[in-house]
Enzyme design. Sequence first.
Site, mmCIF file in Angstrom:
data_model
loop_
_atom_site.group_PDB
_atom_site.id
_atom_site.type_symbol
_atom_site.label_atom_id
_atom_site.label_comp_id
_atom_site.label_asym_id
_atom_site.label_seq_id
_atom_site.Cartn_x
_atom_site.Cartn_y
_atom_site.Cartn_z
ATOM 1 N N ASP A 1 0.853 -1.191 0.000
ATOM 2 C CA ASP A 1 0.000 0.000 0.000
ATOM 3 C C ASP A 1 0.887 1.239 0.000
ATOM 4 O O ASP A 1 1.978 1.225 0.567
ATOM 5 C CB ASP A 1 -0.908 0.018 1.235
ATOM 6 C CG ASP A 1 -1.987 -1.052 1.191
ATOM 7 O OD1 ASP A 1 -2.459 -1.370 0.080
ATOM 8 O OD2 ASP A 1 -2.366 -1.550 2.263
ATOM 9 N N ASP B 1 -6.853 -1.451 -4.811
ATOM 10 C CA ASP B 1 -7.952 -1.194 -3.877
ATOM 11 C C ASP B 1 -8.909 -0.149 -4.442
ATOM 12 O O ASP B 1 -10.131 -0.264 -4.291
ATOM 13 C CB ASP B 1 -7.408 -0.688 -2.542
ATOM 14 C CG ASP B 1 -6.515 -1.692 -1.831
ATOM 15 O OD1 ASP B 1 -6.682 -2.910 -2.048
ATOM 16 O OD2 ASP B 1 -5.657 -1.247 -1.053
#
Length: 168
Positions: A129, A148
């Site tokens: 991330d 995401d």
Amino acid sequence: MAGAAAPVAEQPASVAKWFVLAVAIIVLDQLSKIYFNGSYQYGEQREVIPSLLNFTLLYNPGAAFSFLADAGGWQKFFFSGLAFAVSGWLGWQIVQRQFSCLMNLAAAFIMGGALGNVIDRLIHGHVIDFIQLHWQQSWYYPAFNIADSFICVGAALMVLDSFRQPRS
């Protein structure tokens, strides 16, 4: 005849474009993760938009919001299997021409995002991330990535499509 028209089935050749889009999302996602994983130290933050957006490198062994991150490792296989199952079902629905154009777009977004994160889980054991939204220094949204983002937009498009479809 009054009322909303049923979606028109796509031509067979045009079905492939949804899978090409999913692959393009996977490539974009993986290239971004390669960049951030190679250019940042773990936990490093760089401000992009003051009081709003940072780039940072974080690893998530769980699911959204680090759900089951401390579960001991089995979650990697669970979430990978779930992503393969959902992507397979969505892909099959596209091939069978069961979806509207908007739903095909949503399915391609979800497949690309889900499989992009699966690649991370299988190669690294966690998802990479790097996007961090925040308000000043008081509120931080959990870090996320391009995959995401596509999953969330795809889910929103599915909800939107459900309101557009005529009821049977």
